[in-house]
Design a protein around this motif. Structure first.
Motif, short mmCIF file in Angstrom:
data_model
loop_
_atom_site.label_atom_id
_atom_site.label_comp_id
_atom_site.label_asym_id
_atom_site.label_seq_id
_atom_site.Cartn_x
_atom_site.Cartn_y
_atom_site.Cartn_z
N GLN A 204 19.36 29.43 10.85
CA GLN A 204 18.76 30.08 12.01
C GLN A 204 17.27 29.79 12.14
N ASN A 205 16.70 29.12 11.18
CA ASN A 205 15.29 28.76 11.23
C ASN A 205 15.16 27.38 11.84
N SER A 206 14.60 27.30 13.02
CA SER A 206 14.48 26.01 13.71
C SER A 206 13.38 25.14 13.12
N PHE A 207 12.47 25.72 12.33
CA PHE A 207 11.36 24.95 11.75
C PHE A 207 11.82 24.36 10.41
N THR A 208 12.69 23.40 10.51
CA THR A 208 13.13 22.69 9.31
C THR A 208 12.11 21.63 8.93
N MET A 209 12.28 21.07 7.73
CA MET A 209 11.36 20.02 7.28
C MET A 209 11.44 18.80 8.20
N LYS A 210 12.63 18.50 8.69
CA LYS A 210 12.79 17.38 9.61
C LYS A 210 12.01 17.62 10.90
N LEU A 212 9.38 19.62 11.29
CA LEU A 212 7.95 19.64 11.02
C LEU A 212 7.38 18.23 10.92
N ILE A 213 8.11 17.33 10.24
CA ILE A 213 7.60 15.98 10.04
C ILE A 213 7.66 15.18 11.33
N GLN A 214 8.76 15.27 12.06
CA GLN A 214 8.90 14.48 13.28
C GLN A 214 7.92 14.93 14.37
N ASN A 215 7.52 16.19 14.36
CA ASN A 215 6.58 16.71 15.37
C ASN A 215 5.15 16.82 14.85
N ASN A 216 4.90 16.31 13.65
CA ASN A 216 3.55 16.26 13.08
C ASN A 216 2.88 17.63 13.12
N MET A 217 3.59 18.63 12.63
CA MET A 217 3.05 19.99 12.61
C MET A 217 1.92 20.08 11.59
N ARG A 222 -0.32 12.62 8.18
CA ARG A 222 -1.45 11.89 7.61
C ARG A 222 -1.32 11.74 6.10
N TRP A 223 -0.66 12.68 5.43
CA TRP A 223 -0.60 12.62 3.96
C TRP A 223 0.82 12.48 3.42
N LEU A 224 1.82 12.26 4.29
CA LEU A 224 3.19 12.05 3.84
C LEU A 224 3.42 10.58 3.52
N SER A 225 4.33 10.32 2.61
CA SER A 225 4.68 8.96 2.22
C SER A 225 5.83 8.45 3.09
N PRO A 226 6.07 7.14 3.09
CA PRO A 226 7.23 6.62 3.86
C PRO A 226 8.56 7.21 3.42
N ASN A 227 8.69 7.58 2.14
CA ASN A 227 9.94 8.18 1.69
C ASN A 227 10.15 9.57 2.28
N ASP A 228 9.05 10.30 2.56
CA ASP A 228 9.18 11.61 3.18
C ASP A 228 9.68 11.48 4.62
N PHE A 229 9.28 10.41 5.30
CA PHE A 229 9.79 10.19 6.65
C PHE A 229 11.27 9.81 6.64
N LYS A 230 11.72 9.22 5.53
CA LYS A 230 13.10 8.77 5.44
C LYS A 230 14.05 9.87 4.97
N TYR A 231 13.61 10.64 3.95
CA TYR A 231 14.48 11.68 3.36
C TYR A 231 14.03 13.09 3.66
N PHE A 232 12.88 13.25 4.39
CA PHE A 232 12.37 14.56 4.79
C PHE A 232 12.18 15.48 3.59
N CYS A 233 11.53 14.96 2.54
CA CYS A 233 11.12 15.70 1.35
C CYS A 233 12.31 16.28 0.58
N LYS A 234 13.50 15.77 0.80
CA LYS A 234 14.66 16.29 0.09
C LYS A 234 14.78 15.71 -1.31
N TYR A 235 14.48 14.42 -1.46
CA TYR A 235 14.56 13.76 -2.76
C TYR A 235 13.15 13.36 -3.17
N VAL A 236 12.61 14.08 -4.16
CA VAL A 236 11.24 13.83 -4.60
C VAL A 236 11.23 13.40 -6.05
#
Length: 236
Positions: A204-210, A212-217, A222-236
């Motif tokens: 029910q929370n619309s502010f998921t990690m995906k 937040l990252i896609q909308n540059n909240m 500016r400080w995320l890595s390419p892997n965060d854009f690919k996996y949305f901070c799920k696999y660190v």
């Protein structure tokens, strides 16, 4: 044979009757599985075998081999038990020997067997000697490793046994691996997938990690890595 004992108390007499009754136990489960002739784990070579006319190639770190989820070997072939990696890492030859020797001591080979679900060490890792001068190209090969991703089944155990019998030593092996791992059964894997699907559908929370990252909240891109854009901070 019935025996009766009388105990006389000031107010009343109590009669205790002891007799043998029939107990109903559950029938043992039936296992529709064949035990192979070689139930032991195969010995893993420390160094990969190469043709005599080929020089052992060197390789970069290639951390992409241990990042992200496992897409192929993430299920149990025999639908029973195994050890699943919860994060990325590298297996050395010593870890293979630890798994092999522990399972051979613990399992009953007359009704259980184990199989590898990972490849033998194949990725070379180079290392320079202590006190050597920098430069002069890449250092010599020190050892070989096997990269593992999250969700990979490392070893699988099957046969005529229950999960309670094997859970203790499978968990002990998983705690000694160089990455987070756990002992799993087919029922646990099914529940984990169903739970993940239910949480994704009923969130029910619309502010998921995906989102937040896609909308540059907050300017997070500016400080995320390419892997965060690919996996949305799920696999660190």
């Amino acid at each position: 044979m019935n025996t009766t004992k009388l105990f006389n108390f000031p107010s009343r007499a109590i009669s205790l009757v002891q007799f043998c009754g029939m107990k109903n136990f559950k029938a043992p489960p039936t296992y529709d599985i064949e035990i192979p002739e070689n139930a032991k784990l195969k010995f893993i070579d420390k160094i990969p075998t190469l043709p005599t006319n080929i020089k052992p190639p060197k390789m970069q770190k290639r951390l992409r081999y241990i990042r992200g989820p496992e897409d192929v070997h993430n299920f149990l072939m025999y639908k029973q038990y195994g050890i699943m990696a919860l994060g990325g890492g590298r297996l050395k030859h010593g870890h293979f020997e630890m798994i092999r020797m522990t399972l051979h001591r613990k399992i009953d080979l007359s009704r259980m067997f184990a199989v590898w679900r990972v490849d033998a060490p194949w990725q070379p890792v180079t290392k320079r000697g202590q006190g050597t001068r920098l430069g002069g190209g890449k250092g010599p090969i020190d050892h070989y490793v096997t990269p593992v991703k999250a969700g990979r089944i490392v070893v699988e155990l099957a046969g005529k046994c229950e999960f309670k019998e094997v859970e203790e030593f499978l968990t002990d092996i998983a705690n000694k691996l160089p990455f987070k791992a756990m002992a799993v059964s087919q029922e646990m894997l099914t529940k984990m997938k169903d739970q993940e699907k239910w949480e994704e559908e009923n969130n029910q929370n619309s502010f998921t990690m995906k989102y937040l990252i896609q909308n540059n909240m907050g300017g997070c891109q500016r400080w995320l890595s390419p892997n965060d854009f690919k996996y949305f901070c799920k696999y660190v």
